[in-house]
Design a protein around this motif. Structure first.
Motif, short mmCIF file in Angstrom:
data_model
loop_
_atom_site.label_atom_id
_atom_site.label_comp_id
_atom_site.label_asym_id
_atom_site.label_seq_id
_atom_site.Cartn_x
_atom_site.Cartn_y
_atom_site.Cartn_z
N PHE A 129 95.64 67.43 103.13
CA PHE A 129 96.41 66.58 104.04
C PHE A 129 96.86 65.32 103.31
N GLN A 130 98.15 65.01 103.40
CA GLN A 130 98.67 63.83 102.73
C GLN A 130 99.90 63.32 103.46
N GLY A 131 100.13 62.03 103.37
CA GLY A 131 101.30 61.43 103.98
C GLY A 131 101.84 60.30 103.14
N GLN A 132 103.07 59.89 103.46
CA GLN A 132 103.70 58.78 102.77
C GLN A 132 104.37 57.88 103.80
N LEU A 155 103.19 53.53 100.66
CA LEU A 155 101.78 53.87 100.88
C LEU A 155 101.65 55.39 100.84
N ASN A 156 100.92 55.90 99.86
CA ASN A 156 100.57 57.33 99.80
C ASN A 156 99.11 57.46 100.20
N ALA A 213 94.04 55.96 99.38
CA ALA A 213 95.42 55.51 99.52
C ALA A 213 95.81 54.66 98.33
N THR A 214 97.09 54.71 97.98
CA THR A 214 97.66 53.78 97.01
C THR A 214 98.80 53.03 97.70
N TYR A 215 98.96 51.77 97.34
CA TYR A 215 99.98 50.91 97.95
C TYR A 215 100.69 50.18 96.83
N ASN A 250 100.29 61.92 93.32
CA ASN A 250 98.88 61.83 92.99
C ASN A 250 98.31 60.50 93.47
N ILE A 251 97.16 60.56 94.12
CA ILE A 251 96.47 59.35 94.55
C ILE A 251 95.30 59.15 93.59
N ASP A 252 95.61 58.53 92.48
CA ASP A 252 94.64 58.40 91.39
C ASP A 252 93.99 57.03 91.38
#
Length: 297
Positions: free
Chosen positions: A25-28, A69-70, A76-78, A260-262
């Protein structure tokens, strides 16, 4: 027995599939952030309208930004959306200097209670590591619509970062307003606290606490939002914090091109307090250089 074992195997495979789907599950979400500045408080209230307009144009790129925002269920990354400066938009040296005093890309991990921020300060890379802020939200009954999502209101009071340049303001502005009124009435006003050695930074301060209003939607069941904000039963679509508004303008759920949420790893690892001290020391160094040039004149 074989039939029972086969059923257990099917259930086990089904549970693995559900877990994989949850992890996938992922969103942007795209946010427009805007910070307002009281230009009347700049320059001791003595700037012309032309000067105010010029400074406002130079600061526009710093005060109006687009962020991406991913997110998944726990991370999450912002990051600021990358774009080229338009001609005459106040880029170049001014933009490069001010970027040293504004926040860089962030990474949040809700499960691990970790907040990481990449920061470049005068050419040196840092990785600021901290815990997520403990936000004690008060859930309100008020609702409103943001796009296709029904959002609920929540409020909290947050301790301000002492080096948050977006919340900086002049000290004792009420006293300045009173003196200006007395001057207009023909009274002589003398401020004995001012000297030629005074520095503009001495007139600035950051409030100790700021009130935050957030709007979140349970229709997207993740406990995250823009910047460091988190901890509500749904994605935060709007934040009003002091002079800054962050508003979500677009959401894409499970995009085809997933980002990628690294967890970031580059830069000297420091705590927030350590990084603030580095900033203070650099500002003090700049003040001494500025003061030194002034005295030689």
């Amino acid at each position: 027995m074989k039939q029972f074992t086969a059923k257990l195997s099917i259930v086990f495979i089904f549970m693995i599939g559900l877990n994989a789907a949850a992890q996938d599950f992922q969103g942007q979400a795209i946010y427009q952030a805007k910070t307002s500045v009281d230009m009347d408080s700049w320059g001791n209230g003595q700037m012309s309208e032309q000067q105010k307009k010029m400074i406002a144009e130079r600061m526009k790129n710093m005060l109006e930004k687009t962020y991406v925002l991913n997110f998944n269920r726990s991370e999450a990354t912002y990051k600021e959306e990358e774009k080229l400066d338009a001609p005459g938009s106040g880029g170049g040296m001014w933009s490069g200097m001010m970027s040293s005093f504004t926040g860089g890309p962030q990474y949040k991990n809700i499960k691990e209670n970790v907040l990481l921020q990449e920061q470049e300060f005068f050419g040196k890379a840092f990785l600021v590591q901290d815990s997520l802020p403990n936000l004690e939200w008060k859930l309100e009954n008020e609702t409103k619509q943001i796009g296709q999502y029904t959002c609920f209101k929540a409020t909290t009071t947050k301790k301000a970062d002492e080096m948050d340049f977006m919340s900086m303001r002049r000290k004792n502005k009420e006293d300045d307003d009173k003196k200006e009124a007395e001057k207009k009435n023909g009274k002589k006003v003398q401020d004995s606290t001012k000297t030629e050695a005074d520095d503009p930074f001495d007139e600035l301060e950051v409030p100790k606490y700021i009130i935050v209003t957030a709007w979140y939607t349970p229709q997207i069941p993740v406990s995250t939002g823009p910047a460091e904000y988190h901890g509500l039963p749904g994605l935060i679509l709007e934040v009003n914090a002091d002079r800054t508004i962050m508003l979500c303008t677009k959401i894409v759920m499970n995009p085809k091109d997933k980002q990628n949420i690294d967890r970031p790893k580059k830069g000297d690892v420091v705590t927030r307090d350590e990084y603030n001290k580095i900033m203070k020391d650099k500002i003090q160094e700049m003040r001494e250089m500025y003061g030194g040039r002034g005295r030689r004149n």
